[in-house]
Write an enzyme that holds these catalytic residues in place. Structure first.
Site, PDB file in Angstrom:
ATOM      1  CG  ASP A 171      13.018  45.228  30.732  1.00  0.00           C
ATOM      2  OD1 ASP A 171      11.902  45.125  30.180  1.00  0.00           O
ATOM      3  OD2 ASP A 171      13.847  44.277  30.726  1.00  0.00           O
ATOM      4  CG  PHE A 218       8.938  44.646  38.921  1.00  0.00           C
ATOM      5  CD1 PHE A 218       8.766  46.000  39.172  1.00  0.00           C
ATOM      6  CD2 PHE A 218       7.962  43.767  39.380  1.00  0.00           C
ATOM      7  CE1 PHE A 218       7.657  46.472  39.859  1.00  0.00           C
ATOM      8  CE2 PHE A 218       6.841  44.224  40.060  1.00  0.00           C
ATOM      9  CZ  PHE A 218       6.690  45.577  40.291  1.00  0.00           C
ATOM     10  CE  LYS A 265       3.610  39.932  27.836  1.00  0.00           C
ATOM     11  NZ  LYS A 265       3.674  40.451  26.490  1.00  0.00           N
TER      12      LYS A 265
HETATM   13  C1  LIG Z   1       7.280  41.882  25.804  1.00  0.00           C
HETATM   14  S1  LIG Z   1       8.690  42.669  26.469  1.00  0.00           S
HETATM   15  C2  LIG Z   1       8.067  44.259  26.884  1.00  0.00           C
HETATM   16  C3  LIG Z   1       7.873  45.162  25.714  1.00  0.00           C
HETATM   17  C4  LIG Z   1       7.592  46.583  26.126  1.00  0.00           C
HETATM   18  N1  LIG Z   1       6.293  46.717  26.760  1.00  0.00           N
HETATM   19  C5  LIG Z   1       7.606  47.530  24.939  1.00  0.00           C
HETATM   20  O1  LIG Z   1       6.547  47.939  24.513  1.00  0.00           O
HETATM   21  O2  LIG Z   1       8.696  47.855  24.462  1.00  0.00           O
HETATM   22  C6  LIG Z   1       8.817  41.901  28.044  1.00  0.00           C
HETATM   23  C7  LIG Z   1       9.919  42.498  28.900  1.00  0.00           C
HETATM   24  O3  LIG Z   1       9.786  41.997  30.227  1.00  0.00           O
HETATM   25  C8  LIG Z   1      11.057  42.040  30.799  1.00  0.00           C
HETATM   26  N2  LIG Z   1      11.115  41.272  32.050  1.00  0.00           N
HETATM   27  C9  LIG Z   1      10.864  39.960  32.227  1.00  0.00           C
HETATM   28  N3  LIG Z   1      11.045  39.628  33.506  1.00  0.00           N
HETATM   29  C10 LIG Z   1      11.385  40.768  34.161  1.00  0.00           C
HETATM   30  C11 LIG Z   1      11.710  41.062  35.514  1.00  0.00           C
HETATM   31  N4  LIG Z   1      11.707  40.111  36.454  1.00  0.00           N
HETATM   32  N5  LIG Z   1      12.024  42.333  35.837  1.00  0.00           N
HETATM   33  C12 LIG Z   1      12.023  43.307  34.894  1.00  0.00           C
HETATM   34  N6  LIG Z   1      11.748  43.081  33.597  1.00  0.00           N
HETATM   35  C13 LIG Z   1      11.431  41.821  33.227  1.00  0.00           C
HETATM   36  C14 LIG Z   1      11.939  41.478  29.702  1.00  0.00           C
HETATM   37  O4  LIG Z   1      13.292  41.809  29.918  1.00  0.00           O
HETATM   38  C15 LIG Z   1      11.337  42.126  28.461  1.00  0.00           C
HETATM   39  O5  LIG Z   1      12.040  43.281  28.104  1.00  0.00           O
END
Ligand SMILES: C[S@@+](CC[C@H](N)C(=O)[O-])C[C@H]1O[C@@H](n2cnc3c(N)ncnc32)[C@H](O)[C@@H]1O
Length: 241
Positions: free
Chosen positions: A110, A128, A192
């Site tokens: 993340d 990522f 997602k």
């Molecule tokens: C809905 S949350 C995920 C929740 C997680 N699946 C859980 O169950 O705890 C979405 C996550 O995507 C991450 N995110 C968004 N863009 C990202 C990127 N380019 N690289 C890594 N993480 C990313 C955000 O930091 C956030 O923590």
């Protein structure tokens, strides 16, 4: 009806102290609190020690499609605060608690900080989409092929629908490109996204690499959210001709 874009798609269950009285709060915090208090998944997540209610989305998807089994190798993209990782660790036996079952591997990445989860390999503060981060993930895999890449990644929303749709689709394509490079034949991919004009094209592009691609909307995904998941099964492999 246009579905709203919920910004707080994963609200941590252990950070919030719910005040006794919400009178006098701004209308959006009052709405947020009311929704949290009446949401059975929030309570259930607390009881089961999941870091957030999103855990139940993965549980539902896996209960239906059964790809998180002991011994499997999983990469969890956009993993913070970590509830999907908790579910994956438990189901693939990455913590080795099931001594008579093969031990799996879960690598969680993340861009935010990720607090340790017993049994998981954590790569926090890492975007990522950055090729260097993807190379680090490949190094962490140490030659192992992946059984499932799962992504609950969501960008920060701008409020401009077209831009938000494009941003989340770009994340999905980044996950797809990575998955085809690291997955074993017959592997699974879960991404997602927010339902939009891009959904069909992504689904078609995924079908080039996976035998089946289906749209999933778990019961625990809020009905007023445009959030959906695509599950691609049976990776065809990258044939060199
Ligand atoms: C809905 S949350 C995920 C929740 C997680 N699946 C859980 O169950 O705890 C979405 C996550 O995507 C991450 N995110 C968004 N863009 C990202 C990127 N380019 N690289 C890594 N993480 C990313 C955000 O930091 C956030 O923590």
């Amino acid at each position: 009806m246009l579905k709203s874009r919920l910004i707080h798609t994963c609200t941590s269950t252990f950070k919030h102290v719910v005040p006794n009285n919400i009178k006098g709060k701004g209308s959006s915090s009052a709405k947020w609190l009311t929704r949290q208090l009446s949401d059975p998944y929030v309570e259930k997540a607390k009881m089961m020690n999941y870091r957030c209610r999103s855990a139940f989305k993965l549980i539902e998807i896996d209960d239906r499609h059964k790809f998180l089994n002991p011994g499997k190798v999983i990469v969890d993209c956009g993993a913070a605060p970590g509830s999907w990782t908790q579910v994956a660790v438990n189901r693939v036996n990455a913590d080795g608690l099931l001594s008579d079952q093969p031990r799996g591997v879960v690598i969680a990445v993340d861009k935010q900080q990720l607090f340790p989860i017993s049994g998981a390999i954590i790569l926090g503060n890492s975007d990522f989409t950055n090729p260097v981060v993807q190379d680090t993930l490949k190094t962490m895999l140490d030659g192992k092929e992946v059984d499932a890449v799962i992504s609950d990644m969501a960008p920060n929303t701008t409020g401009v629908k077209e831009m938000d749709d494009e941003n989340i689709i770009n994340l999905c394509y980044s996950v797809l490109r990575f998955a085809v490079l690291v997955s074993k034949v017959s592997a699974v991919l879960v991404v997602k996204l927010w339902q939009s004009g891009y959904t069909k094209k992504l689904q078609n592009d995924m079908e080039r690499f996976y035998h089946t691609v289906k749209v999933v909307k778990p019961n625990s995904s809020r009905t007023d959210s445009a959030e959906i998941f695509l599950i691609a099964k049976d990776f065809k492999g990258l044939k060199v001709s």
